[in-house]
Design an enzyme around this catalytic site. Structure first.
Site, PDB file in Angstrom:
ATOM      1  N   SER A  21       0.849  -1.195   0.000  1.00  0.00           N
ATOM      2  CA  SER A  21       0.000   0.000   0.000  1.00  0.00           C
ATOM      3  C   SER A  21       0.878   1.237   0.000  1.00  0.00           C
ATOM      4  O   SER A  21       1.647   1.462   0.941  1.00  0.00           O
ATOM      5  CB  SER A  21      -0.885   0.026   1.236  1.00  0.00           C
ATOM      6  OG  SER A  21      -1.436   1.329   1.381  1.00  0.00           O
ATOM      7  N   HIS A  44      -1.156  -1.223  -4.177  1.00  0.00           N
ATOM      8  CA  HIS A  44      -2.461  -0.932  -3.569  1.00  0.00           C
ATOM      9  C   HIS A  44      -2.533   0.573  -3.297  1.00  0.00           C
ATOM     10  O   HIS A  44      -1.618   1.156  -2.712  1.00  0.00           O
ATOM     11  CB  HIS A  44      -2.579  -1.741  -2.282  1.00  0.00           C
ATOM     12  CG  HIS A  44      -3.893  -1.633  -1.587  1.00  0.00           C
ATOM     13  ND1 HIS A  44      -4.999  -2.369  -1.958  1.00  0.00           N
ATOM     14  CD2 HIS A  44      -4.283  -0.908  -0.512  1.00  0.00           C
ATOM     15  CE1 HIS A  44      -6.006  -2.105  -1.142  1.00  0.00           C
ATOM     16  NE2 HIS A  44      -5.602  -1.207  -0.249  1.00  0.00           N
ATOM     17  N   ASP A  46      -4.753   3.561  -1.645  1.00  0.00           N
ATOM     18  CA  ASP A  46      -5.805   3.824  -0.664  1.00  0.00           C
ATOM     19  C   ASP A  46      -6.326   5.245  -0.775  1.00  0.00           C
ATOM     20  O   ASP A  46      -5.647   6.196  -0.369  1.00  0.00           O
ATOM     21  CB  ASP A  46      -5.249   3.612   0.749  1.00  0.00           C
ATOM     22  CG  ASP A  46      -5.089   2.136   1.092  1.00  0.00           C
ATOM     23  OD1 ASP A  46      -6.070   1.383   0.934  1.00  0.00           O
ATOM     24  OD2 ASP A  46      -3.980   1.750   1.508  1.00  0.00           O
ATOM     25  N   MET A  48      -8.956   8.040   0.449  1.00  0.00           N
ATOM     26  CA  MET A  48      -9.810   8.353   1.610  1.00  0.00           C
ATOM     27  C   MET A  48     -10.322   9.782   1.502  1.00  0.00           C
ATOM     28  O   MET A  48      -9.547  10.687   1.174  1.00  0.00           O
ATOM     29  CB  MET A  48      -8.991   8.227   2.900  1.00  0.00           C
ATOM     30  CG  MET A  48      -8.324   6.880   3.072  1.00  0.00           C
ATOM     31  SD  MET A  48      -7.372   6.848   4.606  1.00  0.00           S
ATOM     32  CE  MET A  48      -6.601   5.237   4.472  1.00  0.00           C
ATOM     33  N   HIS A  77      -8.366   1.110  -3.755  1.00  0.00           N
ATOM     34  CA  HIS A  77      -9.304   0.843  -2.655  1.00  0.00           C
ATOM     35  C   HIS A  77      -9.981   2.168  -2.310  1.00  0.00           C
ATOM     36  O   HIS A  77      -9.353   3.065  -1.756  1.00  0.00           O
ATOM     37  CB  HIS A  77      -8.493   0.286  -1.475  1.00  0.00           C
ATOM     38  CG  HIS A  77      -9.270   0.041  -0.234  1.00  0.00           C
ATOM     39  ND1 HIS A  77      -8.664  -0.253   0.973  1.00  0.00           N
ATOM     40  CD2 HIS A  77     -10.607   0.025   0.025  1.00  0.00           C
ATOM     41  CE1 HIS A  77      -9.591  -0.431   1.897  1.00  0.00           C
ATOM     42  NE2 HIS A  77     -10.772  -0.264   1.356  1.00  0.00           N
ATOM     43  N   MET A  79     -12.141   4.391  -0.236  1.00  0.00           N
ATOM     44  CA  MET A  79     -12.767   4.616   1.071  1.00  0.00           C
ATOM     45  C   MET A  79     -13.427   5.985   1.007  1.00  0.00           C
ATOM     46  O   MET A  79     -13.007   6.945   1.673  1.00  0.00           O
ATOM     47  CB  MET A  79     -11.713   4.520   2.184  1.00  0.00           C
ATOM     48  CG  MET A  79     -11.262   3.084   2.422  1.00  0.00           C
ATOM     49  SD  MET A  79      -9.711   2.971   3.317  1.00  0.00           S
ATOM     50  CE  MET A  79      -8.556   3.076   1.939  1.00  0.00           C
ATOM     51  N   MET A 148     -11.286  -6.392   5.300  1.00  0.00           N
ATOM     52  CA  MET A 148     -10.545  -5.394   6.083  1.00  0.00           C
ATOM     53  C   MET A 148     -10.207  -5.993   7.440  1.00  0.00           C
ATOM     54  O   MET A 148     -11.090  -6.416   8.187  1.00  0.00           O
ATOM     55  CB  MET A 148     -11.392  -4.121   6.284  1.00  0.00           C
ATOM     56  CG  MET A 148     -11.543  -3.238   5.061  1.00  0.00           C
ATOM     57  SD  MET A 148      -9.989  -2.763   4.272  1.00  0.00           S
ATOM     58  CE  MET A 148      -9.142  -1.895   5.597  1.00  0.00           C
ATOM     59  N   ASP A 186      -6.397  -6.759   4.083  1.00  0.00           N
ATOM     60  CA  ASP A 186      -5.797  -5.427   4.154  1.00  0.00           C
ATOM     61  C   ASP A 186      -5.868  -4.895   5.576  1.00  0.00           C
ATOM     62  O   ASP A 186      -6.964  -4.723   6.125  1.00  0.00           O
ATOM     63  CB  ASP A 186      -6.579  -4.515   3.193  1.00  0.00           C
ATOM     64  CG  ASP A 186      -6.040  -3.101   3.130  1.00  0.00           C
ATOM     65  OD1 ASP A 186      -4.973  -2.825   3.705  1.00  0.00           O
ATOM     66  OD2 ASP A 186      -6.687  -2.264   2.474  1.00  0.00           O
TER      67      ASP A 186
HETATM   68  C1  DX5 Z   1      -6.334   1.176   5.811  1.00  0.00           C
HETATM   69  C2  DX5 Z   1      -5.868   0.962   4.393  1.00  0.00           C
HETATM   70  C3  DX5 Z   1      -4.748  -0.008   4.312  1.00  0.00           C
HETATM   71  C4  DX5 Z   1      -3.511   0.448   4.997  1.00  0.00           C
HETATM   72  C5  DX5 Z   1      -2.668  -0.753   5.315  1.00  0.00           C
HETATM   73  O1  DX5 Z   1      -7.378   2.063   5.808  1.00  0.00           O
HETATM   74  O2  DX5 Z   1      -6.915   0.472   3.591  1.00  0.00           O
HETATM   75  O3  DX5 Z   1      -4.463  -0.369   2.969  1.00  0.00           O
HETATM   76  O4  DX5 Z   1      -2.771   1.349   4.265  1.00  0.00           O
HETATM   77  O5  DX5 Z   1      -1.614  -0.305   6.079  1.00  0.00           O
HETATM   78  P1  DX5 Z   1      -0.865  -1.257   7.107  1.00  0.00           P
HETATM   79  O6  DX5 Z   1      -0.340  -2.408   6.314  1.00  0.00           O
HETATM   80  O7  DX5 Z   1       0.178  -0.390   7.672  1.00  0.00           O
HETATM   81  O8  DX5 Z   1      -1.907  -1.708   8.098  1.00  0.00           O
HETATM   82 ZN    ZN Z   2      -6.470  -0.483   1.528  1.00  0.00          ZN
END
Ligand code: DX5
Ligand code: ZN
Length: 229
Positions: A21, A44, A46, A48, A77, A79, A148, A186
């Protein structure tokens, strides 16, 4: 009758993909960081929005920059609230797969259809507190299911142990249907639990802080691969 010892089934026969990620990378050196994970299977990404989750990460320009810097499949991903508003834009910016949360829209099936219509891999995911039944009706229509294993919003959180049972259940459901959808995990994945997550039936491991840690992402990725040997 002889006593039986109940042992969890080992579901690790399938090839495993590693998806670092980039949330935990050094964005001042994004191209170098993408280079450091060139040996991964996917990257990956992320996204948000500060609404669906209590944090804002980044959006389309960073995805487009990652696309320019790497040939890896980009696994996005989302969010964000009502992700259907932006699927086209994320596809255009370089996403290869788009994963949406069942909690983020009343029309998650429509979102999945839209992703497929855009020619991208469609993924669905759910928060740790959401019953697995919420994704069950979608399993026949997705290319990826994401479990998750932390509450989404931040990197570097602790793996929630109950996630393993959720992975096992989804593994069973997918196998019963004859689905070859990827089963991704994840949150809090590291070299200490990667083996257990794969044994439960995961085929894609996402890892942020465990990869982009001290010593650099190349070494972090190597540590994860070693843990799976
Ligand atoms: C959390 C994200 C993850 C996160 C994982 O909201 O969706 O992808 O970046 O990070 P680690 O591996 O540090 O938990
Ligand atoms: Zn993620």
């Amino acid at each position: 009758m002889s006593a039986q010892v109940e042992t969890a089934q080992d579901n690790s026969a399938r090839p495993v993909k590693l998806a670092p990620s980039i949330l935990s990378c050094d964005f001042a050196h994004l191209a170098d960081e993408m280079g450091a994970i060139a040996g991964a299977d996917w990257a990956h990404v992320d996204v948000m929005d500060g609404m669906f989750v209590p944090n804002i990460s980044f959006g389309l320009p960073i995805l487009a920059a990652a696309r320019r810097a790497s040939n890896l499949p980009l696994d996005v991903h989302l969010m964000i609230e009502r992700p259907e508003r932006y699927l086209k834009d994320f596809a255009a910016a370089g996403a290869d797969s788009l994963t949406v949360h069942v909690e983020s829209t009343p029309h998650v099936h429509r979102a999945v259809q839209q992703i497929r219509e855009l020619g991208k891999r469609a993924g669905v995911t759910l928060n740790p507190g959401t019953p697995l039944e919420a994704v069950r009706p979608l399993l026949g229509d997705v290319d990826l299911v994401l479990v998750m294993s932390v509450n989404p919003g931040f990197g570097g959180q602790k793996f929630i142990p109950a996630s393993l049972e959720r992975v096992r259940t989804l593994r069973r459901w997918l196998d019963e249907m004859g689905s070859d959808a990827e089963l991704q995990v994840d949150g809090g994945v590291s070299s200490t639990n990667a083996r257990a997550v794969v044994s439960a039936g995961a085929t894609v491991l996402v890892a942020g802080s465990a990869v982009f840690g001290p010593g650099g992402a190349k070494a972090g990725l190597e540590r994860l691969r070693e843990a799976l040997k």
